[in-house]
Design a protein around this motif. Structure first.
Motif, mmCIF file in Angstrom:
data_model
loop_
_atom_site.group_PDB
_atom_site.id
_atom_site.type_symbol
_atom_site.label_atom_id
_atom_site.label_comp_id
_atom_site.label_asym_id
_atom_site.label_seq_id
_atom_site.Cartn_x
_atom_site.Cartn_y
_atom_site.Cartn_z
ATOM 1 N N HIS A 172 -62.444 32.849 21.580
ATOM 2 C CA HIS A 172 -60.991 32.784 21.752
ATOM 3 C C HIS A 172 -60.450 31.545 21.067
ATOM 4 C CE1 HIS A 172 -57.368 32.536 24.763
ATOM 5 N NE2 HIS A 172 -57.005 32.862 23.534
ATOM 6 N N ALA A 173 -59.668 31.711 20.017
ATOM 7 C CA ALA A 173 -58.981 30.610 19.340
ATOM 8 C C ALA A 173 -57.513 30.657 19.737
ATOM 9 C CB ALA A 173 -59.141 30.723 17.826
ATOM 10 N N ALA A 174 -56.949 29.510 20.090
ATOM 11 C CA ALA A 174 -55.583 29.491 20.610
ATOM 12 C C ALA A 174 -54.885 28.187 20.239
ATOM 13 C CB ALA A 174 -55.584 29.673 22.125
ATOM 14 N N TYR A 175 -53.564 28.295 20.064
ATOM 15 C CA TYR A 175 -52.735 27.133 19.724
ATOM 16 C C TYR A 175 -51.775 26.866 20.868
ATOM 17 C CZ TYR A 175 -50.257 23.886 16.672
ATOM 18 O OH TYR A 175 -49.717 22.750 16.109
ATOM 19 N N VAL A 176 -51.780 25.621 21.347
ATOM 20 C CA VAL A 176 -50.914 25.231 22.454
ATOM 21 C C VAL A 176 -49.914 24.192 21.940
ATOM 22 C CG1 VAL A 176 -50.775 24.305 24.786
ATOM 23 C CG2 VAL A 176 -52.781 25.647 24.093
ATOM 24 N N ALA A 177 -48.682 24.619 21.746
ATOM 25 C CA ALA A 177 -47.633 23.723 21.257
ATOM 26 C C ALA A 177 -46.896 23.107 22.440
ATOM 27 C CB ALA A 177 -46.662 24.488 20.371
ATOM 28 N N ILE A 178 -46.712 21.803 22.380
ATOM 29 C CA ILE A 178 -46.043 21.069 23.453
ATOM 30 C C ILE A 178 -44.674 20.634 22.951
ATOM 31 C CG2 ILE A 178 -46.220 19.104 25.027
ATOM 32 C CD1 ILE A 178 -49.353 19.218 24.132
ATOM 33 N N ASP A 179 -43.643 21.325 23.384
ATOM 34 C CA ASP A 179 -42.275 21.036 22.955
ATOM 35 C C ASP A 179 -41.651 20.110 23.996
ATOM 36 O OD1 ASP A 179 -39.837 21.030 21.689
ATOM 37 O OD2 ASP A 179 -39.220 22.984 22.444
ATOM 38 N N ALA A 180 -41.993 18.818 23.922
ATOM 39 C CA ALA A 180 -41.590 17.918 24.998
ATOM 40 C C ALA A 180 -41.889 16.476 24.627
ATOM 41 C CB ALA A 180 -42.344 18.274 26.281
ATOM 42 N N PRO A 192 -35.667 5.138 29.001
ATOM 43 C CA PRO A 192 -35.646 4.614 30.378
ATOM 44 C C PRO A 192 -34.636 5.285 31.297
ATOM 45 C CG PRO A 192 -34.520 3.108 28.904
ATOM 46 C CD PRO A 192 -35.150 4.151 28.036
ATOM 47 N N ASP A 193 -33.632 5.934 30.730
ATOM 48 C CA ASP A 193 -32.573 6.519 31.553
ATOM 49 C C ASP A 193 -32.776 8.004 31.833
ATOM 50 O OD1 ASP A 193 -31.259 4.032 31.598
ATOM 51 O OD2 ASP A 193 -30.279 4.463 29.684
ATOM 52 N N GLU A 194 -33.843 8.564 31.287
ATOM 53 C CA GLU A 194 -34.070 9.993 31.481
ATOM 54 C C GLU A 194 -34.691 10.255 32.858
ATOM 55 O OE1 GLU A 194 -33.018 12.315 29.704
ATOM 56 O OE2 GLU A 194 -32.546 11.348 27.783
ATOM 57 N N PRO A 195 -34.332 11.370 33.486
ATOM 58 C CA PRO A 195 -34.914 11.706 34.794
ATOM 59 C C PRO A 195 -36.372 12.116 34.662
ATOM 60 C CG PRO A 195 -33.561 13.506 34.001
ATOM 61 C CD PRO A 195 -33.353 12.375 33.032
ATOM 62 N N ASP A 196 -37.055 12.162 35.773
ATOM 63 C CA ASP A 196 -38.476 12.472 35.783
ATOM 64 C C ASP A 196 -38.763 13.827 35.152
ATOM 65 O OD1 ASP A 196 -41.165 11.656 36.755
ATOM 66 O OD2 ASP A 196 -40.999 13.505 37.903
ATOM 67 N N GLU A 197 -37.893 14.798 35.383
ATOM 68 C CA GLU A 197 -38.141 16.146 34.871
ATOM 69 C C GLU A 197 -37.956 16.265 33.358
ATOM 70 O OE1 GLU A 197 -34.001 16.236 36.880
ATOM 71 O OE2 GLU A 197 -35.992 15.413 37.300
ATOM 72 N N PHE A 198 -37.494 15.191 32.718
ATOM 73 C CA PHE A 198 -37.364 15.178 31.257
ATOM 74 C C PHE A 198 -38.738 15.164 30.590
ATOM 75 C CE2 PHE A 198 -37.252 12.449 27.406
ATOM 76 C CZ PHE A 198 -36.402 13.196 26.595
ATOM 77 N N PHE A 199 -39.724 14.610 31.273
ATOM 78 C CA PHE A 199 -41.043 14.378 30.683
ATOM 79 C C PHE A 199 -42.035 15.465 31.083
ATOM 80 C CE2 PHE A 199 -38.922 10.317 31.275
ATOM 81 C CZ PHE A 199 -39.070 9.709 30.041
ATOM 82 N N CYS A 200 -42.918 15.794 30.136
ATOM 83 C CA CYS A 200 -43.989 16.755 30.395
ATOM 84 C C CYS A 200 -45.226 15.989 30.854
ATOM 85 C CB CYS A 200 -44.299 17.547 29.128
ATOM 86 S SG CYS A 200 -45.374 18.972 29.367
ATOM 87 N N LYS A 201 -45.772 16.372 31.995
ATOM 88 C CA LYS A 201 -46.892 15.659 32.600
ATOM 89 C C LYS A 201 -48.216 16.003 31.910
ATOM 90 C CE LYS A 201 -43.870 14.460 35.733
ATOM 91 N NZ LYS A 201 -43.225 13.140 35.669
ATOM 92 N N PRO A 202 -48.989 14.991 31.511
ATOM 93 C CA PRO A 202 -50.282 15.272 30.889
ATOM 94 C C PRO A 202 -51.177 16.175 31.728
ATOM 95 C CG PRO A 202 -49.711 12.975 30.561
ATOM 96 C CD PRO A 202 -48.678 13.543 31.493
ATOM 97 N N ALA A 203 -51.178 15.991 33.038
ATOM 98 C CA ALA A 203 -52.030 16.833 33.892
ATOM 99 C C ALA A 203 -51.616 18.294 33.829
ATOM 100 C CB ALA A 203 -51.984 16.332 35.334
ATOM 101 N N ASP A 204 -50.312 18.552 33.684
ATOM 102 C CA ASP A 204 -49.840 19.938 33.589
ATOM 103 C C ASP A 204 -50.222 20.556 32.244
ATOM 104 O OD1 ASP A 204 -48.756 19.705 36.125
ATOM 105 O OD2 ASP A 204 -46.769 19.149 35.386
ATOM 106 N N ILE A 205 -50.180 19.741 31.190
ATOM 107 C CA ILE A 205 -50.631 20.215 29.879
ATOM 108 C C ILE A 205 -52.115 20.583 29.954
ATOM 109 C CG2 ILE A 205 -51.030 19.578 27.471
ATOM 110 C CD1 ILE A 205 -48.607 17.650 27.774
ATOM 111 N N ALA A 206 -52.909 19.678 30.536
ATOM 112 C CA ALA A 206 -54.345 19.921 30.638
ATOM 113 C C ALA A 206 -54.652 21.167 31.458
ATOM 114 C CB ALA A 206 -55.026 18.698 31.257
ATOM 115 N N ALA A 207 -53.887 21.391 32.517
ATOM 116 C CA ALA A 207 -54.093 22.581 33.341
ATOM 117 C C ALA A 207 -53.857 23.852 32.541
ATOM 118 C CB ALA A 207 -53.185 22.537 34.563
ATOM 119 N N GLU A 208 -52.833 23.835 31.690
ATOM 120 C CA GLU A 208 -52.548 25.029 30.877
ATOM 121 C C GLU A 208 -53.633 25.250 29.832
ATOM 122 O OE1 GLU A 208 -50.601 28.455 29.614
ATOM 123 O OE2 GLU A 208 -50.523 27.284 31.467
#
Length: 233
Positions: A172-180, A192-208
């Motif tokens: 299985h070859a797959a491409y995972v693009a992170i638009d974040a 510094p002024d962006e809310p927490d939900e602005f950022f993509c969490k590394p742990a969530d990327i790894a889970a996917e």
């Protein structure tokens, strides 16, 4: 039962480390590649089944030697995650061509060399996964990404070619693009002024990525784009 082997490149403080954590947690022995030996040794001390393989993936000879160490010390690779990346900013009139060449070696050539090395054992086993992490530069050439987008587009197309060749053989070859914007110490300082939900969490990327590496053969994905729910696209 012997743990399978995952090879992860680009083990930095964000997504790379999260990938190591997820695959160790998922039952793998993880070979970690990055230029920083100190960081890898720190992770090796933290996780029982993480193994440091200091290597500059832009150096093809060093990369080949690194894979030799992985195969001799741990065994055949079951999952490859090519997370190493070189970004180059500049429009077509200002970008340094030598940096474009370096980005191509890291983003594309290293993927080719790694895939050539690990695929035969996967094909023999009838299973395995080759995954690259990327971003939406693989799909569009914005004006200030002339030294980066061409390499990510080439990376994605190379992986698609690998998928068409190795997929019918069980790999299985797959491409995972992170638009974040990934949640890192330096990105928090830059926005510094962006809310927490602005950022993509590394742990969530790894889970996917882990999920994609273990999809059943009846429902493989090739292109996956992940982004925070508030991302404009």
């Amino acid at each position: 039962m012997t743990r399978p082997v995952a090879l992860i490149t680009g083990v930095g403080p964000g997504t790379g480390t999260a990938l190591v954590e997820r695959f160790v947690e998922g039952g793998y022995r993880v070979a970690m590649m990055a230029r920083s030996a100190d960081r890898l040794q720190e992770l090796e001390a933290r996780y029982e089944h993480a193994h440091a393989v200091p290597c500059d993936v832009a150096d093809s000879d060093a990369l080949e030697a690194g894979v030799d160490r992985v195969e001799q010390g741990l065994g055949a690779v079951s999952v490859l995650v090519h997370n190493a990346v070189r970004g180059v900013r500049g429009d077509f009139q200002t970008v340094d061509p030598t940096l474009l060449e370096l980005a191509f070696r890291i983003n594309v050539q290293a993927l080719l060399l790694l895939a050539r090395r690990v695929a035969p054992a996967m094909i023999e086993a009838g299973q395995g996964a080759i995954i690259a992490t990327g971003n939406t530069a693989a799909y569009r050439g914005k004006d200030f990404f002339a030294g980066f987008a061409p390499t990510k587009a080439a990376q994605r197309i190379l992986l698609e070619s690998i998928a068409r060749s190795a997929g019918p053989k069980g790999v299985h070859a797959a491409y995972v693009a992170i638009d974040a914007v990934i949640d890192l110490e330096w990105t928090r300082k830059r926005w510094p002024d962006e809310p927490d939900e602005f950022f993509c969490k590394p742990a969530d990327i790894a889970a996917e990525v882990f999920h994609i590496a273990h999809q059943p053969k009846s429902a493989w994905t090739f292109d996956t784009v992940i982004r925070p729910f508030g991302e404009t696209w």
